[in-house]
Write a protein that holds these residues in place. Sequence first.
Motif, PDB file in Angstrom:
ATOM      1  N   UNK A  28     -14.709  -5.525 -85.646  1.00  0.00           N
ATOM      2  CA  UNK A  28     -15.075  -6.649 -84.778  1.00  0.00           C
ATOM      3  C   UNK A  28     -14.152  -6.699 -83.569  1.00  0.00           C
ATOM      4  N   UNK A  29     -14.719  -7.158 -82.452  1.00  0.00           N
ATOM      5  CA  UNK A  29     -13.966  -7.393 -81.219  1.00  0.00           C
ATOM      6  C   UNK A  29     -14.268  -8.817 -80.771  1.00  0.00           C
ATOM      7  N   UNK A  30     -13.233  -9.620 -80.617  1.00  0.00           N
ATOM      8  CA  UNK A  30     -13.411 -11.025 -80.263  1.00  0.00           C
ATOM      9  C   UNK A  30     -12.509 -11.380 -79.090  1.00  0.00           C
ATOM     10  N   UNK A  48     -20.038 -19.143 -68.172  1.00  0.00           N
ATOM     11  CA  UNK A  48     -20.230 -19.185 -69.622  1.00  0.00           C
ATOM     12  C   UNK A  48     -21.293 -18.175 -70.060  1.00  0.00           C
ATOM     13  N   UNK A  49     -22.319 -17.998 -69.242  1.00  0.00           N
ATOM     14  CA  UNK A  49     -23.376 -17.038 -69.566  1.00  0.00           C
ATOM     15  C   UNK A  49     -22.812 -15.619 -69.630  1.00  0.00           C
ATOM     16  N   UNK A  50     -22.009 -15.246 -68.632  1.00  0.00           N
ATOM     17  CA  UNK A  50     -21.443 -13.897 -68.626  1.00  0.00           C
ATOM     18  C   UNK A  50     -20.459 -13.693 -69.775  1.00  0.00           C
ATOM     19  N   UNK A  51     -19.717 -14.722 -70.140  1.00  0.00           N
ATOM     20  CA  UNK A  51     -18.796 -14.617 -71.274  1.00  0.00           C
ATOM     21  C   UNK A  51     -19.587 -14.384 -72.556  1.00  0.00           C
ATOM     22  N   UNK A  52     -20.645 -15.163 -72.754  1.00  0.00           N
ATOM     23  CA  UNK A  52     -21.475 -15.004 -73.944  1.00  0.00           C
ATOM     24  C   UNK A  52     -22.132 -13.632 -74.013  1.00  0.00           C
ATOM     25  N   UNK A  53     -22.695 -13.173 -72.891  1.00  0.00           N
ATOM     26  CA  UNK A  53     -23.333 -11.858 -72.860  1.00  0.00           C
ATOM     27  C   UNK A  53     -22.313 -10.735 -73.052  1.00  0.00           C
ATOM     28  N   UNK A  54     -21.113 -10.893 -72.493  1.00  0.00           N
ATOM     29  CA  UNK A  54     -20.062  -9.893 -72.686  1.00  0.00           C
ATOM     30  C   UNK A  54     -19.665  -9.814 -74.152  1.00  0.00           C
ATOM     31  N   UNK A  55     -19.607 -10.976 -74.813  1.00  0.00           N
ATOM     32  CA  UNK A  55     -19.324 -10.997 -76.248  1.00  0.00           C
ATOM     33  C   UNK A  55     -20.392 -10.256 -77.036  1.00  0.00           C
ATOM     34  N   UNK A  56     -21.653 -10.391 -76.619  1.00  0.00           N
ATOM     35  CA  UNK A  56     -22.749  -9.674 -77.280  1.00  0.00           C
ATOM     36  C   UNK A  56     -22.602  -8.164 -77.085  1.00  0.00           C
ATOM     37  N   UNK A  57     -22.164  -7.750 -75.908  1.00  0.00           N
ATOM     38  CA  UNK A  57     -21.937  -6.319 -75.656  1.00  0.00           C
ATOM     39  C   UNK A  57     -20.790  -5.818 -76.533  1.00  0.00           C
ATOM     40  N   UNK A  58     -19.702  -6.588 -76.624  1.00  0.00           N
ATOM     41  CA  UNK A  58     -18.574  -6.193 -77.473  1.00  0.00           C
ATOM     42  C   UNK A  58     -19.016  -6.071 -78.931  1.00  0.00           C
ATOM     43  N   UNK A  59     -19.829  -7.015 -79.376  1.00  0.00           N
ATOM     44  CA  UNK A  59     -20.338  -6.962 -80.740  1.00  0.00           C
ATOM     45  C   UNK A  59     -21.197  -5.715 -80.939  1.00  0.00           C
ATOM     46  N   UNK A  60     -21.985  -5.401 -79.961  1.00  0.00           N
ATOM     47  CA  UNK A  60     -22.855  -4.213 -80.001  1.00  0.00           C
ATOM     48  C   UNK A  60     -22.034  -2.933 -80.156  1.00  0.00           C
ATOM     49  N   UNK A  61     -20.856  -2.907 -79.526  1.00  0.00           N
ATOM     50  CA  UNK A  61     -20.006  -1.713 -79.594  1.00  0.00           C
ATOM     51  C   UNK A  61     -19.485  -1.450 -81.006  1.00  0.00           C
ATOM     52  N   UNK A  62     -19.526  -2.457 -81.863  1.00  0.00           N
ATOM     53  CA  UNK A  62     -19.021  -2.285 -83.235  1.00  0.00           C
ATOM     54  C   UNK A  62     -20.154  -2.071 -84.243  1.00  0.00           C
ATOM     55  N   UNK A 107     -28.352  -9.507 -65.836  1.00  0.00           N
ATOM     56  CA  UNK A 107     -29.408  -8.575 -66.240  1.00  0.00           C
ATOM     57  C   UNK A 107     -28.803  -7.317 -66.862  1.00  0.00           C
ATOM     58  N   UNK A 108     -27.752  -6.789 -66.243  1.00  0.00           N
ATOM     59  CA  UNK A 108     -27.073  -5.605 -66.788  1.00  0.00           C
ATOM     60  C   UNK A 108     -26.484  -5.890 -68.162  1.00  0.00           C
ATOM     61  N   UNK A 109     -25.813  -7.017 -68.310  1.00  0.00           N
ATOM     62  CA  UNK A 109     -25.211  -7.371 -69.600  1.00  0.00           C
ATOM     63  C   UNK A 109     -26.274  -7.505 -70.683  1.00  0.00           C
ATOM     64  N   UNK A 110     -27.396  -8.134 -70.330  1.00  0.00           N
ATOM     65  CA  UNK A 110     -28.500  -8.252 -71.306  1.00  0.00           C
ATOM     66  C   UNK A 110     -29.015  -6.876 -71.717  1.00  0.00           C
ATOM     67  N   UNK A 111     -29.171  -5.999 -70.733  1.00  0.00           N
ATOM     68  CA  UNK A 111     -29.657  -4.642 -71.021  1.00  0.00           C
ATOM     69  C   UNK A 111     -28.683  -3.909 -71.941  1.00  0.00           C
ATOM     70  N   UNK A 112     -27.381  -4.002 -71.659  1.00  0.00           N
ATOM     71  CA  UNK A 112     -26.388  -3.302 -72.487  1.00  0.00           C
ATOM     72  C   UNK A 112     -26.297  -3.907 -73.876  1.00  0.00           C
ATOM     73  N   UNK A 113     -26.470  -5.209 -73.975  1.00  0.00           N
ATOM     74  CA  UNK A 113     -26.401  -5.866 -75.301  1.00  0.00           C
ATOM     75  C   UNK A 113     -27.626  -5.545 -76.151  1.00  0.00           C
ATOM     76  N   UNK A 114     -28.744  -5.210 -75.486  1.00  0.00           N
ATOM     77  CA  UNK A 114     -29.988  -4.939 -76.211  1.00  0.00           C
ATOM     78  C   UNK A 114     -30.344  -3.459 -76.292  1.00  0.00           C
ATOM     79  N   UNK A 115     -29.419  -2.573 -75.914  1.00  0.00           N
ATOM     80  CA  UNK A 115     -29.681  -1.131 -75.931  1.00  0.00           C
ATOM     81  C   UNK A 115     -30.246  -0.675 -77.273  1.00  0.00           C
ATOM     82  N   UNK A 116     -31.222   0.187 -77.231  1.00  0.00           N
ATOM     83  CA  UNK A 116     -31.716   0.830 -78.452  1.00  0.00           C
ATOM     84  C   UNK A 116     -30.795   1.996 -78.768  1.00  0.00           C
ATOM     85  N   UNK A 117     -30.429   2.139 -80.009  1.00  0.00           N
ATOM     86  CA  UNK A 117     -29.530   3.234 -80.424  1.00  0.00           C
ATOM     87  C   UNK A 117     -30.250   4.559 -80.392  1.00  0.00           C
TER      88      UNK A 117
END
Length: 177
Positions: A52-54, A122-136, A167-177
């Motif tokens: 996890x990354x928080x 706050x939106x960018x912080x939340x989306x960045x957190x989703x990207x960090x979660x995605x990385x794990x 838009x970029x953060x959403x795309x990176x958080x929703x990337x298909x593996x």
Amino acid sequence: MAMVGLFWIAEGDVYLGAKPSGMAPGVRLTPEGVMGLGDGQSRLHLWEDVHALTMADVPLKSLLRRAGIVGGVAVETVMNLVLPERPLRSGEAPPMMTLRVESGGSGDTLRAYAAAAAGYSETEVGLSGAVLSRLTDGAATMATTLAAMADWGRTEGGAPRGAERERLLRRWADQEA
């Protein structure tokens, strides 16, 4: 180089917070792992061990913060005009952010300077957190997401506006593996 959410992307390198220079603290996200940079935190956490990354201590954008920055610049400018013999102040250091890296039953704290002087939305912080979660989420997901971020950094030539960053953060958080 450009800032997208909590990420600083420069020529294919992805940092969390500002890209550090010298011995300043920072965090780089590499295909191998999460790399602490700077004095006292130079270490690598391999992705295979990271669970996890928080983020914590992220400065949020606010009217007060923006007014403080503008006011501080105005006061400094006036002081430099009134007291020309006084050396120019370089300003205060940006706020520090904390990344908690959970790996193999233990945790580590890495610090990095915020890249956004007025704070992050706050939106960018939340989306960045989703990207960090995605990385794990596993090696394939991490590799795909980090590669997309790095590729974007190599091909883009400037800092995107707020809607494009989201838009970029959403795309990176929703990337298909």
